[in-house]
Design an enzyme around this catalytic site. Structure first.
Site, short mmCIF file in Angstrom:
data_model
loop_
_atom_site.label_atom_id
_atom_site.label_comp_id
_atom_site.label_asym_id
_atom_site.label_seq_id
_atom_site.Cartn_x
_atom_site.Cartn_y
_atom_site.Cartn_z
N ASP A 83 0.81 -1.21 0.00
CA ASP A 83 0.00 0.00 0.00
C ASP A 83 0.85 1.26 0.00
O ASP A 83 0.61 2.19 -0.78
CB ASP A 83 -0.95 0.01 1.19
N ARG A 125 1.22 6.89 17.02
CA ARG A 125 1.02 7.86 15.95
C ARG A 125 1.64 9.24 16.22
O ARG A 125 2.19 9.85 15.30
CB ARG A 125 -0.47 7.99 15.62
N ASP A 140 -6.60 6.53 12.44
CA ASP A 140 -5.21 6.94 12.27
C ASP A 140 -5.06 8.21 11.44
O ASP A 140 -4.16 9.01 11.68
CB ASP A 140 -4.39 5.81 11.64
N SER A 198 -5.92 -7.25 8.57
CA SER A 198 -4.89 -6.22 8.55
C SER A 198 -4.20 -6.16 9.91
O SER A 198 -4.86 -6.28 10.95
CB SER A 198 -5.52 -4.87 8.22
#
Length: 408
Positions: free
Chosen positions: A16, A98, A127, A181
Site C-alpha cells: 500500500d 502515531r 489513524d 490487517s
C-alpha cells in the site's frame, strides 16, 4: 491545496505505501522522502530501504530510524502512569505510536525542506485523525496528503493493477485480499478486517501472533518482580533495564504465558464501531504492576481522582490529541501524583492471567499498626468512628425524615 514540491511519506515498505509512493510521484511530479520507523514491530526494515531505492528514491532521502527507546520512554511510560484504558479495556497500542511518527515526519520535513507529509491511513479509520492532528499541532503550515481520501484506486483490484503498471513488486499473497490487517509495535499488535469483521464469530487462532494460547501456556506459574521509580518501571527481577528493553522482556514473559489478549468492539472517533483483536502481553503485565505499586504508595484521594481523570485522558490519546493543551495539563497532574510511586511488585503469571501477589516500598502509606485485627497499641481509637459516621449520616437522616413526613 496547491501541489506539493517535496513530500515526506510514512513508509512501511509494504504494498500500500509503495503504491502511495509511486502515486505521489506520478500525481504531483514531486520529490519523495521516505520515513520508516522501527517501533519494535519485529520486522526486518532493510527491505523497506531496498524497495524505496527500487522506486527511485535517492539514498539521502531514505530515513530508517530505531525510535524504540523514545517511543517507550516518552510516550508509552507517560501513558501508563495514568493507567490509561480506552473504553475500559484497550491499552491504546496503536494510538500512542502515531504522535511519535508524526513528530518525526514533521521534523524530517523541516530538515529536508519538504512542504508536505503523507500517510497511508484510510478515510474510515482513526489513524488519519491522529496523524494529521499531531502534524498540525507541531507545524500549522504543513500540508498533509492522505491518498486514500482523494485517489480513484478504490478497490484491491485497482491497487494491484496500478502496482503492475508501475513495476511495483507484489508478493504472491498480496494478489488476493489479505485475511486481516495488522499493525504492530513494541507495545502491541492490532488485527482487524475481513475474517474479523463479524463480531459474533470467534477469531481464528492464527490471528494471534505475539501470545501463546493460554491453554497451551506452561503448566507451572512464573513469578516475577518489577521495580518502579516515580511511576515508571525500571527493573525486572532486580535487573535494571532501559525502557524499550524492559517492555521487550515483559512481552517475552507475557507472550509465553498467553497474557494480554483482547477481543474488542470499540467506538471509533469517526463514528463507526469496529472489531479488533489486540495482543498487549508486556503492557498488560505493566498495568497490573503499576496499579499494584500505587496501591501502597498513592493516597486515596489522589488515586481516586486519577481514576476519574483516566477515561478523559485515554480518550484524548485515542482521538489523536496527544499534543493538545488539555492532555498536557492532565499529564502534569498525573506526573505530580507519581513522585512517591517507587518500590517493587511481585506478580504471578499463569495461563493468560497476571496477578499481583506482593508489593513493598520505602514510600509505602500502608500501616499494619492501623489495620491489624490484633492489639494496635493505641494507633487507632475505634470510638472515633462513631462521630465520623454520625456526621456523614446527617444529610441522609434529614432526607429520610423529609420523605417520611411527605408520605404521611
Amino acid at each position: 491545496m496547491s501541489a506539493p514540491k517535496k513530500v515526506v511519506l510514512a513508509y512501511s515498505g509494504g504494498l500500500d505505501t509503495s503504491i502511495i509512493l509511486k502515486w505521489l510521484q506520478t500525481e504531483y511530479g514531486c520529490e519523495v522522502v521516505t520515513f520508516t520507523a522501527d517501533l519494535g514491530q519485529g520486522e526486518e526494515l532493510d527491505p523497506a530501504r531496498k524497495k524505496a531505492e527500487l522506486l527511485g528514491i535517492k539514498p539521502e532521502n531514505i530515513y530508517i530510524e530505531d525510535i524504540r527507546e523514545e517511543f517507550v520512554r516518552d510516550f508509552v511510560f507517560p501513558m501508563f502512569r495514568a493507567n490509561a484504558l480506552y473504553e475500559g479495556l484497550y491499552l491504546l497500542g496503536t494510538s500512542i505510536a502515531r504522535p511519535l511518527i508524526s513528530k518525526r515526519l514533521v521534523e524530517i520535513a523541516e530538515e529536508t525542506g519538504a512542504d508536505a507529509v503523507a500517510h497511508g491511513a484510510t478515510g474510515k479509520g482513526n489513524d488519519q485523525v491522529r496523524f494529521e492532528l499531531a502534524a498540525y499541532a507541531l507545524n500549522p503550515e504543513i500540508k498533509v496528503i492522505a491518498p486514500w481520501r482523494i485517489w480513484d484506486l478504490t478497490s484491491r483490484t485497482k491497487l494491484i493493477d496500478f502496482a503492475e503498471q508501475n513495476q511495483i513488486p507484489i508478493a504472491k499473497d498480496k494478489r488476493g485480499e489479505a485475511p486481516f490487517s495488522v499493525d504492530a509495535n513494541l507495545l502491541h499488535t492490532s488485527s482487524e478486517g475481513k475474517v474479523l469483521e463479524d463480531p459474533a464469530e470467534m477469531a481464528p487462532d492464527y490471528v494471534y501472533q505475539r501470545t501463546t494460547h493460554p491453554e497451551d501456556a506452561p503448566n507451572e506459574a512464573e513469578f516475577i518482580e518489577v521495580g518502579f521509580e516515580k511511576g515508571d518501571a525500571v527493573s525486572i527481577n532486580g535487573e535494571t533495564l532501559s525502557p524499550a528493553a524492559l517492555l521487550t522482556k515483559l512481552n517475552e514473559l507475557g507472550g509465553k504465558h498467553g497474557i494480554g489478549r483482547l477481543d474488542l468492539v470499540e467506538g471509533r472517533f469517526v463514528g463507526m464501531k469496529s472489531r479488533g483483536i489486540y495482543e498487549t502481553p508486556g503492557g498488560t503485565i505493566l498495568l497490573q504492576a503499576h496499579r499494584g505499586i500505587e496501591q501502597i504508595t498513592l493516597d486515596r484521594g489522589a488515586a481516586h481522582l486519577k481514576d476519574e481523570l483516566m477515561p478523559r485522558y485515554a480518550e484524548l490519546i485515542y482521538n489523536g490529541f496527544w499534543y493538545s493543551p488539555e492532555r498536557e495539563m492532565l499529564q502534569a497532574a498525573i506526573d505530580r501524583s507519581q513522585e512517591h510511586v517507587t518500590g517493587t511488585v511481585r506478580l504471578k503469571l499463569y495461563k493468560g492471567s497476571v496477578n499481583v501477589v506482593g508489593r513493598w516500598s520505602d514510600h509505602s502509606l500502608y500501616s499494619e499498626a492501623h489495620v491489624t485485627f490484633e492489639e494496635d497499641a493505641g494507633a487507632y481509637d475505634q470510638k472515633d468512628a462513631a462521630g465520623f459516621i454520625q456526621l456523614n449520616a446527617l444529610r441522609l437522616k434529614l432526607l429520610a425524615a423529609r420523605d417520611r413526613r411527605l408520605k404521611r
